[in-house]
Design an enzyme around this catalytic site. Sequence first.
Site, PDB file in Angstrom:
ATOM      1  N   ASN A  62       0.836  -1.190   0.000  1.00  0.00           N
ATOM      2  CA  ASN A  62       0.000   0.000   0.000  1.00  0.00           C
ATOM      3  C   ASN A  62       0.879   1.251   0.000  1.00  0.00           C
ATOM      4  O   ASN A  62       1.950   1.289   0.598  1.00  0.00           O
ATOM      5  CB  ASN A  62      -0.996  -0.001   1.161  1.00  0.00           C
ATOM      6  CG  ASN A  62      -0.368  -0.099   2.533  1.00  0.00           C
ATOM      7  OD1 ASN A  62       0.618  -0.805   2.746  1.00  0.00           O
ATOM      8  ND2 ASN A  62      -0.945   0.605   3.493  1.00  0.00           N
ATOM      9  N   GLU A  64       0.368   5.228   0.661  1.00  0.00           N
ATOM     10  CA  GLU A  64      -0.501   6.314   1.119  1.00  0.00           C
ATOM     11  C   GLU A  64       0.029   7.665   0.659  1.00  0.00           C
ATOM     12  O   GLU A  64       1.194   7.797   0.270  1.00  0.00           O
ATOM     13  CB  GLU A  64      -0.596   6.297   2.650  1.00  0.00           C
ATOM     14  CG  GLU A  64      -1.284   5.066   3.185  1.00  0.00           C
ATOM     15  CD  GLU A  64      -1.373   5.037   4.696  1.00  0.00           C
ATOM     16  OE1 GLU A  64      -2.046   4.127   5.197  1.00  0.00           O
ATOM     17  OE2 GLU A  64      -0.777   5.893   5.386  1.00  0.00           O
ATOM     18  N   CYS A  73      -4.054   0.904  -2.719  1.00  0.00           N
ATOM     19  CA  CYS A  73      -3.934  -0.345  -1.971  1.00  0.00           C
ATOM     20  C   CYS A  73      -2.894  -1.264  -2.605  1.00  0.00           C
ATOM     21  O   CYS A  73      -2.625  -1.192  -3.804  1.00  0.00           O
ATOM     22  CB  CYS A  73      -5.278  -1.067  -1.940  1.00  0.00           C
ATOM     23  SG  CYS A  73      -6.630  -0.133  -1.210  1.00  0.00           S
ATOM     24  N   GLU A  75      -3.100  -4.374  -3.389  1.00  0.00           N
ATOM     25  CA  GLU A  75      -3.646  -5.232  -4.438  1.00  0.00           C
ATOM     26  C   GLU A  75      -3.662  -4.521  -5.787  1.00  0.00           C
ATOM     27  O   GLU A  75      -3.300  -5.110  -6.809  1.00  0.00           O
ATOM     28  CB  GLU A  75      -5.076  -5.680  -4.091  1.00  0.00           C
ATOM     29  CG  GLU A  75      -5.166  -6.524  -2.849  1.00  0.00           C
ATOM     30  CD  GLU A  75      -5.446  -5.726  -1.575  1.00  0.00           C
ATOM     31  OE1 GLU A  75      -6.146  -6.250  -0.699  1.00  0.00           O
ATOM     32  OE2 GLU A  75      -4.958  -4.573  -1.456  1.00  0.00           O
ATOM     33  N   CYS A 112     -10.567  -4.436  -0.320  1.00  0.00           N
ATOM     34  CA  CYS A 112     -11.683  -3.498  -0.416  1.00  0.00           C
ATOM     35  C   CYS A 112     -12.424  -3.724  -1.732  1.00  0.00           C
ATOM     36  O   CYS A 112     -11.947  -4.442  -2.626  1.00  0.00           O
ATOM     37  CB  CYS A 112     -11.183  -2.057  -0.313  1.00  0.00           C
ATOM     38  SG  CYS A 112     -10.301  -1.463  -1.781  1.00  0.00           S
ATOM     39  N   CYS A 115     -10.491  -2.806  -4.980  1.00  0.00           N
ATOM     40  CA  CYS A 115      -9.477  -3.814  -5.323  1.00  0.00           C
ATOM     41  C   CYS A 115     -10.132  -5.067  -5.892  1.00  0.00           C
ATOM     42  O   CYS A 115      -9.643  -5.636  -6.874  1.00  0.00           O
ATOM     43  CB  CYS A 115      -8.625  -4.164  -4.106  1.00  0.00           C
ATOM     44  SG  CYS A 115      -7.476  -2.837  -3.662  1.00  0.00           S
TER      45      CYS A 115
END
Length: 162
Positions: A62, A64, A73, A75, A112, A115
């Site tokens: 991930n 940010e 993310c 993924e 999520c 993703c």
Amino acid sequence: MSNKSLSISYEEYSSIDDLNTTDRDLCNEATKAMVNSHSPYSEFRVGAAVRLESGKIVYGSNQENVAYPSGLCAERVVMFTIGSTYPKDKIVSMAITAQTDNFKITEPVTSCGACLQVMAEYEKKQSHPIEVLFYCQNGPIVKTNGIKSLLPFAFAETRLKK
């Protein structure tokens, strides 16, 4: 009106030691992927490792950003890396894990919705299911055989091609 129902099948393992060697190795690679996580705001590190049909392992973590929606993310990082670097190499399986110093994670952390949608697109593109292992380092591992079981109503508008 008619009532319909969906059910999914998945495997649950009590620890990484219960997995076969191939899955265990992929989970360990996902843990390694967390090293490159840039998560100074949430302090929630996520790593993803993908095994391609060629045997190559590709990593994502991930990323940010202080402008929160600008992050990505693990993924999606790994899926887009594969799409741009190994577009013809099918995705066989992926492992996802997470870690934080702020609390103990005792259940697998799942992907999520955004993703899952991206993963569903890649699964559709390659016409082959992608095995997913949600690896909890301090608890169980959930293994699914394909994204369709995780997102049965994935957006797939075929008329957009025309």
